[in-house]
Design a protein around this motif. Sequence first.
Motif: not given
Length: 413
Positions: A188-211
């Motif tokens: 309810k308070t925060r949204t984070l987006t991660y990109r999966i690359q070669d099975g490793i999760a890397t966060p986007y620099p900015e918060e929010g829904d970045q897809h």
Amino acid sequence: MGMAPLVKPEELADFENFAYNVAFPENNYPNDTGISVDIGKKGVYGIFDSNGTRYLEEGMGGWTEWHSEYNHIWPFLMHSYGPPILMLDLHSMESFGRNIDEMYTCATNRTQHNQLDLSECSLLSDFSQMHKADKTFRWGALILQPIFPANDPNKLTGIITSALSWEDVLGGLFSSEVSGVDCVLATKTRTLTYRIQDGIATPYPEEGDQHKIGNCHYGQSIPLNSPGLFGNSSALYNLTLYPSDMFFELYETNNPTIALVGSLCIVFFTSILFFCYDLFVRREFRQRKAVLKAKRQYVRFISHEVRTPLNTIVMGSQLAQENMISFSRLAQSETLTKPVFREKVNEWIDLNRDILNNARSAVYVLNDLLSYDKVETGTLALELTVIPIWQLIARTAREFKFSAAAKKISFVV
């Protein structure tokens, strides 16, 4: 995973004495455990959220920079990371301290009302910053479980903590071969987006829904923790997976098109085979039908062509026999009584009778042959009649009379 006991400010000195003289030597921890390079002294220490610097809890009276309503100290006495994190006051950091206060309030209220089912006070925190040794951080969450001793189940004495790193959690969901998936993790308070690359999760620099917005209809959502699994104040996490353009580029294939074309070719080839099979079967059926028709026509033709002259012979023999019988009776009445003449006339009568019987037998055979054709066409009709068996035997014996006489064989029935 770690264990942090509840220490009140007046109990801090005794706790530090116990830790350095009993707990740490027993676990073979080095003597400088809990010493901070920022302070140069050992003991329970906290961290200022504003600048990340450390301070000793001695003399602070449980004070927190974020102004907690509880002047408590919750230092790590045991932790799976070992000495680097021991003696850290978890309550000093707001991201963890507020969760600890919620759990403490819940546990205290339930013990006061003798409601000892403390599973409802277990807490999954909201997004929290997990600090690393290089002073960077990663987003995670904390699972808190209150500890009540068996000999005093109404007294809260500590907490068991388990830290979750969302990079590790999301990375563990995919194999090393998967790339190009966007994971949107939200509370309810925060949204984070991660990109999966070669099975490793890397966060986007900015918060929010970045897809990418164009791939929304491919998204699949699932709640990571349902209500009731933790306490009511726990954060509810929802995970949504979106395939990115990279995912489509990696896994795009023409196999469905090839399979469709192959299936159509198989259906077309099978249809041709069935068509050819049906054509040849029909041709064979027509040939068999033509042969059967020709055979029937032949049988009918032979039956009629042979039976016609035989009928003529039968009628002629019958007429001759009637004339001979009339002549024999006339000879007897006119006193032509020569024995030789009467004997010859009788022989002619018998001979003519035999010819007549054989001709009739031939006609019967042809009738039977025609009846066989009726069997195939389904028009044969059977009649119930009396058979003169003795006449049939005598007539059959006469058919062999001349053959037996020619061979000088006595044939008597």
